[in-house]
Scaffold this motif. Structure first.
Motif, mmCIF file in Angstrom:
data_model
loop_
_atom_site.group_PDB
_atom_site.id
_atom_site.type_symbol
_atom_site.label_atom_id
_atom_site.label_comp_id
_atom_site.label_asym_id
_atom_site.label_seq_id
_atom_site.Cartn_x
_atom_site.Cartn_y
_atom_site.Cartn_z
ATOM 1 N N ARG A 17 -36.866 8.012 -39.388
ATOM 2 C CA ARG A 17 -36.915 7.270 -38.380
ATOM 3 C C ARG A 17 -36.144 7.155 -37.018
ATOM 4 O O ARG A 17 -36.641 6.812 -35.959
ATOM 5 N N LYS A 18 -34.927 8.002 -37.160
ATOM 6 C CA LYS A 18 -34.174 8.074 -35.940
ATOM 7 C C LYS A 18 -34.652 9.226 -34.875
ATOM 8 O O LYS A 18 -34.328 9.166 -33.815
ATOM 9 N N PHE A 19 -35.465 10.172 -35.351
ATOM 10 C CA PHE A 19 -36.153 11.042 -34.655
ATOM 11 C C PHE A 19 -37.799 11.350 -34.388
ATOM 12 O O PHE A 19 -38.113 12.138 -33.745
ATOM 13 N N ILE A 20 -38.403 10.710 -35.418
ATOM 14 C CA ILE A 20 -39.877 10.716 -35.305
ATOM 15 C C ILE A 20 -40.341 9.366 -34.536
ATOM 16 O O ILE A 20 -40.288 8.215 -35.046
ATOM 17 N N ASN A 70 -39.614 15.349 -29.906
ATOM 18 C CA ASN A 70 -39.059 17.086 -29.590
ATOM 19 C C ASN A 70 -37.680 16.719 -29.222
ATOM 20 O O ASN A 70 -36.895 17.645 -29.438
ATOM 21 N N TRP A 71 -37.361 16.163 -28.239
ATOM 22 C CA TRP A 71 -36.126 16.002 -27.712
ATOM 23 C C TRP A 71 -35.007 15.748 -28.694
ATOM 24 O O TRP A 71 -33.986 16.079 -29.021
ATOM 25 N N LEU A 72 -35.486 14.341 -29.511
ATOM 26 C CA LEU A 72 -34.443 14.099 -30.332
ATOM 27 C C LEU A 72 -34.292 14.955 -31.810
ATOM 28 O O LEU A 72 -33.121 15.220 -32.302
ATOM 29 N N ILE A 73 -35.444 15.612 -32.097
ATOM 30 C CA ILE A 73 -35.304 16.631 -33.272
ATOM 31 C C ILE A 73 -34.256 17.963 -32.717
ATOM 32 O O ILE A 73 -33.683 18.074 -33.709
ATOM 33 N N LYS A 74 -34.491 18.194 -31.570
ATOM 34 C CA LYS A 74 -33.727 19.255 -31.102
ATOM 35 C C LYS A 74 -32.354 19.052 -31.057
ATOM 36 O O LYS A 74 -31.201 19.893 -31.449
ATOM 37 N N PRO A 88 -25.464 21.147 -35.283
ATOM 38 C CA PRO A 88 -26.016 22.638 -35.772
ATOM 39 C C PRO A 88 -26.844 22.488 -36.817
ATOM 40 O O PRO A 88 -27.024 21.427 -37.341
ATOM 41 N N LEU A 89 -27.711 23.295 -37.237
ATOM 42 C CA LEU A 89 -28.609 23.263 -38.467
ATOM 43 C C LEU A 89 -28.074 23.719 -39.552
ATOM 44 O O LEU A 89 -27.366 24.734 -39.845
ATOM 45 N N ALA A 142 -41.325 21.720 -33.297
ATOM 46 C CA ALA A 142 -40.090 21.375 -32.338
ATOM 47 C C ALA A 142 -38.975 22.272 -32.252
ATOM 48 O O ALA A 142 -38.378 22.617 -31.575
ATOM 49 N N LEU A 143 -38.755 23.019 -33.767
ATOM 50 C CA LEU A 143 -37.694 23.869 -33.939
ATOM 51 C C LEU A 143 -37.916 25.379 -33.831
ATOM 52 O O LEU A 143 -37.017 26.088 -34.175
#
Length: 815
Positions: free
Chosen positions: A145-148, A165-169, A174-175, A212-213
């Motif tokens: 909910r925080k990034f879609i 896409n900006w929020l996901i990145k 770090p991943l 996005a990633l």
């Protein structure tokens, strides 16, 4: 880095979750794992919410079932410290209490808004991902909910890709080694209220993250091995499609293949990131690989990749002469449908513009007709539009494949296949991309259509012929045995599967759509067969509605022969050893052949004359090549030839007849042979096949046994026939003294027919005819001075069965 999505069935129980854990932990590179709700939970949440909205207090019972399922699952899969189990239980109970409070509100005000519904169904994914975060120790749980982020557009939530896409990145930096994300859930970019991406939205979530990633691949883990060439519930011979292009996958998804939620494809398609469909329960298979590459790994023999279908179809047609040339009619049609939230999945319009047809779900049909009648009320009143109607109980089928592009004959082959199966196409459509041909048929023919197309376009491993063998005594029994022995060889060498789906004798019949066991079917017929009659036989065969059906008549029954016309009209090929139909009235014979020709199926009866000898086929080849049959002279009764060859001082006429009957050379009633009626039938059939119109009564006959022997019962015949032994012994001695032999010869010259006994000397081709052999001399325009001669076994169960077998094989068009 790769993205994995696991569907509800993949995490539906303790063992399945442990399988998913094993798959995830076996991957060396970083992964993002997108999870659906537990299998069936989303539907339960929707049901519970609907119950609460109508004031049904049983919603609490439904919620308690949901609660119990999750808590029991935690107990089964959390194998670490008791403290850890208590921690996840407390968090899950907290979420379920939130859900309970929302449902209480719905129950009290008896209203369920879209916003509330979205919030309720989100708990399925939120809880499943929470549980998995405790099962997989290295995993980090994220809140989608925080990034879609979505925005409202025509009462629907669509993804704001720039913001998302900006929020996901920024979120996945770090991943982590393993990231867990609840699928399906999103939030409004303005209000942060819970929204969702629609049913199948977990796939979409995974695709958005993948694009996005810039992940290397999107893996969708489900409960099947991949995209199948067709619906395995309808076709047993389907197999996994190893590679699809994105376009092919989209087409298949749009027409019933539910492996991927269609919007899933678009984000990864634009980034050229491949998708792989894999089976959680069979992880070692390679699955289906979807990419932009048109390659490859699929056998080049298949012009299409797969067949998809929608069995819930209604065709709505707007028609009227007033539509011709009027601009804006279709705009009004489809705007009206859009305004009423009705989705159209196929459109077909006549080039004359006097009608437009489109396919919708059955549930939308009545609303579509009502809305369109309101929109075009004036045109209907003035007669410019004559009718707006809906036809239900239909199915839509689509064949899909990039190889169809610019390939001539695809549509012809498709519709020819349907025509031979007796399936009428109600509407059809093909896009300019040529990757999809769609058509609408009656729902009752869907399974038959899918099997016919699958078989015709070489998507099946084997071409299948479905055989109904009627008369499984002597000849029919031998045929079954020959098929049983040869079945494996035909499959291995010719990719032909002869499947016996029905057998019958005069009293019993037995059917099995999947194919009978040829080792035991005769005993099953005796023990479990249902009562049989010609009418019952016809009804059961038509009811089965099986593709590539062949009716094989090994009887001598007039009633069974009477079924041919109906079966041929229903596109069932007929192979007949029974001579009755082909030697009956000329117009009836002609109608059967014409029906088979019009329906593009087969009516074959080679064994009507000469058992397994290729006589009729040879005559047909001569005529088709432009030759003309002028004269035929033949010994066509293997029975009579055996009798006359067997006569001796020690074997009288009556005993020779009995020997022919015991050897199964004669008809069940040998009087048919002795009266010459069997030869008459054969001669009539040959003459007709040679291109002449003739009836049985036109044949001039010279009987050699008095009529009285045929007028009594069969028992009386056997008692009285001995009276002729002395007469035939005298004739035998006289003919032997002349160094000649007796033959019953059938003759045809330019359509004039006769049969009778004839003495032949040692210079005649008929002289050396041994045992039950037949022989025929055919004189034509080309073979005039030196007639063509065909000679060989003309009677016997084995050779007759082999002749029938050859006719069956010819229907499959194999060499």
């Amino acid at each position: 880095m790769k993205v994995l999505k696991f569907g509800g069935t993949s995490i539906s129980c303790e063992q399945n979750i442990l399988n998913v854990k094993k798959i995830i932990e076996s991957i060396d590179e970083p992964v993002i794992v997108v999870l659906s709700a537990l299998g069936g939970i989303t539907d339960q949440l929707i049901t519970t919410a609907n119950m609460a909205s109508v004031g049904d207090n049983e919603y609490e019972e439904e919620l308690s079932k949901i609660t119990a399922r999750h808590l029991n699952l935690i107990e089964g899969v959390i194998s670490c410290s008791q403290l850890c189990a208590v921690e996840v239980q407390n968090k899950v109970v907290h979420l379920l209490n939130e859900l309970l409070n929302i449902l209480k509100g719905v129950y009290l005000i008896k209203d369920l808004s879209i916003k509330t519904s979205d919030a309720i169904v989100s708990y399925g994914e939120r809880i499943s991902s929470l549980i998995l975060s405790y099962v997989i120790k290295e995993a980090k749980l994220f809140d989608s909910r925080k990034f879609i982020k979505t925005e409202k557009h025509f009462n629907k939530h669509i993804v704001d890709f720039e913001l998302t896409n900006w929020l996901i990145k920024n979120t996945f930096v770090p991943l982590p080694k393993i990231s867990l994300v609840p699928g399906f859930i999103s939030s409004d970019k303005e209000t942060n209220e819970v929204t969702n991406l629609g049913r199948g939205g977990s796939d979409y979530t995974a695709s958005i993250l993948t694009a996005a990633l810039d992940a290397s691949v999107l893996e969708i883990w489900t409960d099947v091995d991949g995209f199948m060439t067709a619906d395995p519930k309808a076709i047993s011979s389907t197999y996994v499609i190893e590679h699809l292009t994105f376009n092919e996958a989209i087409e298949l998804c749009n027409y019933g293949a539910k492996l991927i939620y269609p919007p899933t494809i678009y984000p990864v398609y634009h980034k050229n990131i491949p998708i792989r469909i894999l089976n959680t329960f069979n992880p070692n298979t390679s699955g289906t690989y979807i990419s932009n590459e048109q390659n490859s790994t699929v056998s080049g023999k298949s012009l299409i990749k797969g067949i998809s279908s929608i069995d819930d179809t209604c065709l709505v047609t707007v028609q009227g002469l007033g539509m011709i040339g009027i601009i804006g009619i279709n705009y009004r049609i489809f705007k009206t449908l859009a305004d009423n939230d009705i989705s159209v999945f196929m459109i077909s319009q006549a080039s004359s513009e006097n009608n437009t047809s489109f396919a919708v779900r059955n549930a939308d049909a009545d609303l579509a007709v009502k809305a369109l009648k309101e929109e075009f009320a004036l045109e209907l009143e003035q007669g410019e539009i004559s009718d707006i109607k809906a036809e239900k109980e239909l199915a839509t089928v689509a064949i899909v494949g990039e190889n169809m592009k610019r390939t001539p004959g695809i549509a012809g082959k498709l519709f020819g296949t349907l025509g031979r199966a007796g399936i009428s196409v109600i509407a059809c459509a093909q896009g300019a991309s040529e990757t999809n041909i769609s058509f609408v048929i009656k729902l009752q023919f869907l399974r038959k259509a899918l099997n016919s197309i699958h078989d015709s376009f070489f998507l099946s491993e084997y071409k299948v012929l479905n055989l109904f063998i009627i008369g499984v005594g002597t000849v029919g029994g031998k045929l079954l045995e020959q098929i049983r022995i040869q079945q494996i060889t035909l499959m291995e060498q010719n990719s032909l599967n002869l499947r016996v789906v029905g057998i019958a004798n005069s009293k019993k019949c037995l059917f099995c759509k999947e194919g009978l066991n040829l080792d035991t079917c005769i005993s099953e017929l005796k023990e479990n067969g249902e009562d049989n009659s010609p009418n019952h036989l016809r009804k059961e065969i038509l009811k089965l509605n099986i593709f590539n059906s062949v009716f094989v008549d090994c009887t001598a029954s007039k009633d069974i022969a009477g079924l041919y016309a109906s079966l041929l009209k229903n596109n069932i090929s007929v192979v007949a050893a029974n001579k009755i139909a082909t030697s009956s009235k000329y117009n009836d014979y002609l109608n059967l052949k014409e029906t088979a020709r019009q329906r593009d199926i087969k009516f074959l009866f080679e064994t009507n004359v000469g058992a397994g000898l290729p006589i009729i086929n040879t005559i047909n080849n001569l005529i088709n090549s432009g030759d003309r049959i002028l004269r035929m002279e033949a010994v066509l009764s293997g029975t009579l030839n055996f009798i006359f060859n067997t006569l001796s001082a020690e074997i009288p006429f009556s005993k020779a007849i009995r020997m022919a009957e015991e050897a199964h050379y004669s008809e069940p009633d040998p009087r048919i042979d002795l009266s010459g009626s069997d030869v008459i039938r054969k001669l009539v059939i040959l003459t007709r096949e040679a291109g002449y119109k003739v009836e049985q009564e036109d044949v001039r006959t010279n009987l050699f046994i008095p009529k009285k022997y045929f007028e009594s019962s069969l028992d009386d015949f056997w008692k009285n026939i001995k009276e002729l032994d002395a007469e035939f012994e005298t004739m035998r001695q006289q003919v032997a003294s002349e160094k000649k032999r007796i033959r019953l010869v059938a003759k045809m010259e330019k359509g004039k027919c006769e049969i009778g006994l004839q003495k032949v000397d040692n210079h005649h081709p008929f002289y050396e005819l041994e045992g039950s052999n037949n022989i025929i001399m055919i004189s034509t325009k080309r073979y005039n001075d030196y007639p063509m001669i065909i000679k060989g076994y003309g009677a016997g169960d084995d050779v007759t069965a082999a002749g029938i077998f050859a006719d069956i094989i010819s229907i499959a068009n194999i060499r």
